[in-house]
Write a protein that holds these residues in place. Structure first.
Motif, PDB file in Angstrom:
ATOM      1  N   LEU A  14       0.823  -1.217   0.000  1.00  0.00           N
ATOM      2  CA  LEU A  14       0.000   0.000   0.000  1.00  0.00           C
ATOM      3  C   LEU A  14       0.853   1.262   0.000  1.00  0.00           C
ATOM      4  O   LEU A  14       0.551   2.224  -0.707  1.00  0.00           O
ATOM      5  CB  LEU A  14      -0.941   0.012   1.209  1.00  0.00           C
ATOM      6  N   PHE A  15       1.922   1.256   0.792  1.00  0.00           N
ATOM      7  CA  PHE A  15       2.808   2.423   0.833  1.00  0.00           C
ATOM      8  C   PHE A  15       3.412   2.682  -0.549  1.00  0.00           C
ATOM      9  O   PHE A  15       3.597   3.824  -0.942  1.00  0.00           O
ATOM     10  CB  PHE A  15       3.941   2.234   1.838  1.00  0.00           C
ATOM     11  N   ARG A  16       3.717   1.595  -1.264  1.00  0.00           N
ATOM     12  CA  ARG A  16       4.291   1.788  -2.596  1.00  0.00           C
ATOM     13  C   ARG A  16       3.253   2.330  -3.571  1.00  0.00           C
ATOM     14  O   ARG A  16       3.541   3.225  -4.350  1.00  0.00           O
ATOM     15  CB  ARG A  16       4.871   0.487  -3.142  1.00  0.00           C
ATOM     16  N   THR A  17       2.048   1.775  -3.562  1.00  0.00           N
ATOM     17  CA  THR A  17       1.050   2.176  -4.564  1.00  0.00           C
ATOM     18  C   THR A  17       0.362   3.490  -4.228  1.00  0.00           C
ATOM     19  O   THR A  17       0.144   4.314  -5.107  1.00  0.00           O
ATOM     20  CB  THR A  17      -0.012   1.076  -4.763  1.00  0.00           C
ATOM     21  N   PHE A  55      14.378   0.284   7.974  1.00  0.00           N
ATOM     22  CA  PHE A  55      15.603  -0.150   8.649  1.00  0.00           C
ATOM     23  C   PHE A  55      15.978  -1.592   8.314  1.00  0.00           C
ATOM     24  O   PHE A  55      17.158  -1.937   8.301  1.00  0.00           O
ATOM     25  CB  PHE A  55      15.514   0.127  10.146  1.00  0.00           C
ATOM     26  N   ARG A  56      14.993  -2.415   7.979  1.00  0.00           N
ATOM     27  CA  ARG A  56      15.313  -3.774   7.521  1.00  0.00           C
ATOM     28  C   ARG A  56      16.027  -3.712   6.175  1.00  0.00           C
ATOM     29  O   ARG A  56      17.048  -4.367   5.966  1.00  0.00           O
ATOM     30  CB  ARG A  56      14.049  -4.630   7.412  1.00  0.00           C
ATOM     31  N   VAL A  57      15.503  -2.907   5.254  1.00  0.00           N
ATOM     32  CA  VAL A  57      16.132  -2.789   3.936  1.00  0.00           C
ATOM     33  C   VAL A  57      17.515  -2.138   4.065  1.00  0.00           C
ATOM     34  O   VAL A  57      18.463  -2.569   3.411  1.00  0.00           O
ATOM     35  CB  VAL A  57      15.221  -2.036   2.941  1.00  0.00           C
ATOM     36  N   THR A  94      11.036  -5.392  -4.718  1.00  0.00           N
ATOM     37  CA  THR A  94      10.917  -4.062  -5.307  1.00  0.00           C
ATOM     38  C   THR A  94       9.948  -3.169  -4.536  1.00  0.00           C
ATOM     39  O   THR A  94      10.138  -1.955  -4.490  1.00  0.00           O
ATOM     40  CB  THR A  94      10.514  -4.125  -6.789  1.00  0.00           C
ATOM     41  N   GLU A  95       8.928  -3.745  -3.920  1.00  0.00           N
ATOM     42  CA  GLU A  95       8.001  -2.920  -3.133  1.00  0.00           C
ATOM     43  C   GLU A  95       8.702  -2.329  -1.916  1.00  0.00           C
ATOM     44  O   GLU A  95       8.592  -1.132  -1.651  1.00  0.00           O
ATOM     45  CB  GLU A  95       6.775  -3.736  -2.708  1.00  0.00           C
ATOM     46  N   ALA A  96       9.420  -3.167  -1.179  1.00  0.00           N
ATOM     47  CA  ALA A  96      10.142  -2.671  -0.010  1.00  0.00           C
ATOM     48  C   ALA A  96      11.230  -1.682  -0.431  1.00  0.00           C
ATOM     49  O   ALA A  96      11.468  -0.679   0.256  1.00  0.00           O
ATOM     50  CB  ALA A  96      10.748  -3.828   0.780  1.00  0.00           C
ATOM     51  N   SER A  97      11.870  -1.939  -1.572  1.00  0.00           N
ATOM     52  CA  SER A  97      12.896  -1.018  -2.078  1.00  0.00           C
ATOM     53  C   SER A  97      12.300   0.353  -2.363  1.00  0.00           C
ATOM     54  O   SER A  97      12.890   1.381  -2.018  1.00  0.00           O
ATOM     55  CB  SER A  97      13.535  -1.572  -3.350  1.00  0.00           C
ATOM     56  N   ALA A  98      11.132   0.378  -2.982  1.00  0.00           N
ATOM     57  CA  ALA A  98      10.481   1.656  -3.290  1.00  0.00           C
ATOM     58  C   ALA A  98      10.125   2.408  -2.014  1.00  0.00           C
ATOM     59  O   ALA A  98      10.336   3.625  -1.916  1.00  0.00           O
ATOM     60  CB  ALA A  98       9.231   1.416  -4.136  1.00  0.00           C
ATOM     61  N   VAL A  99       9.608   1.700  -1.025  1.00  0.00           N
ATOM     62  CA  VAL A  99       9.266   2.341   0.249  1.00  0.00           C
ATOM     63  C   VAL A  99      10.537   2.870   0.905  1.00  0.00           C
ATOM     64  O   VAL A  99      10.582   4.015   1.373  1.00  0.00           O
ATOM     65  CB  VAL A  99       8.523   1.346   1.177  1.00  0.00           C
ATOM     66  N   PHE A 100      11.586   2.076   0.925  1.00  0.00           N
ATOM     67  CA  PHE A 100      12.869   2.480   1.496  1.00  0.00           C
ATOM     68  C   PHE A 100      13.398   3.747   0.829  1.00  0.00           C
ATOM     69  O   PHE A 100      13.880   4.659   1.497  1.00  0.00           O
ATOM     70  CB  PHE A 100      13.870   1.330   1.335  1.00  0.00           C
ATOM     71  N   LEU A 101      13.318   3.803  -0.500  1.00  0.00           N
ATOM     72  CA  LEU A 101      13.900   4.914  -1.250  1.00  0.00           C
ATOM     73  C   LEU A 101      13.102   6.210  -1.167  1.00  0.00           C
ATOM     74  O   LEU A 101      13.676   7.296  -1.237  1.00  0.00           O
ATOM     75  CB  LEU A 101      14.070   4.518  -2.721  1.00  0.00           C
TER      76      LEU A 101
END
Length: 192
Positions: A14-17, A55-57, A94-101
């Protein structure tokens, strides 16, 4: 997958979209098929999820970079391994990466500053490789910070177009990007 992991995975999507700010706890509960109030038996807040993802990423990036730098070698070799490590982390989720970035900006203090410090330390390690490569005449870089920002900017877009079933696997992406960034567009092609 336990309930907390399900919540984190669904929230990450959800955070990504929708973006962190536009995602409500009600949205998250709806996606999970549960009452919003029951979320609080598993998590304290929406920001707790954002912190966990960011912080995990970040830890995954540092662990991958540690492994890439573990074997000594020339700066070019270490930089290529660091690029490949960065690509692996970006493409494994890729979803977690987008949120991280992008969504880290919504972290409140002191987590916001902690995140920025981690990012600065990560970039500094790339600058160290560039500096060493410049000193050993492997690289000809007028500004090491600009070089690192160019490399990381190129890499950090991968999550927007990478597909696991796509034409290139992460190792091929890393090799192609390394060749372009380290040798420029005039890099000689291999004979067929």
């Amino acid at each position: 997958m336990n309930r907390k992991q399900q919540i984190e995975r669904t929230a990450t999507s959800l955070f990504r979209t929708k973006g962190y700010a536009a995602t409500s706890m009600r949205d998250l509960a709806h996606e999970l098929g549960i009452e919003a109030a029951s979320l609080y038996s598993h998590i304290k807040s929406k920001e707790e999820i954002l912190q966990r993802v960011c912080f995990r990423v970040a830890q995954e990036f540092f662990e991958a970079l540690d492994a890439a730098e573990a074997n000594s070698g020339c700066a070019t070799s270490r930089l290529k391994k660091a690029i490949a490590a960065h690509v692996r982390v970006l493409t494994q989720n890729t979803e977690a990466s987008a949120v991280f970035l992008y969504e880290w900006r919504h972290l409140s203090e002191p987590m916001h500053s902690t995140y920025r410090n981690l990012r600065d330390r990560y970039e500094a390690r790339f600058r160290d490789m560039i500096r060493e490569g410049t000193a050993s005449d492997e690289f000809h870089v007028p500004d090491e910070k600009f070089a690192v920002l160019t490399i990381l900017s190129a890499l950090n877009w991968i999550h927007t177009w990478y597909r696991p079933d796509g034409k290139m696997k992460p190792a091929e992406i890393a090799e192609n990007i390394s060749n372009m960034l380290l040798h420029g567009l005039s890099y000689p092609t291999q004979p067929h």
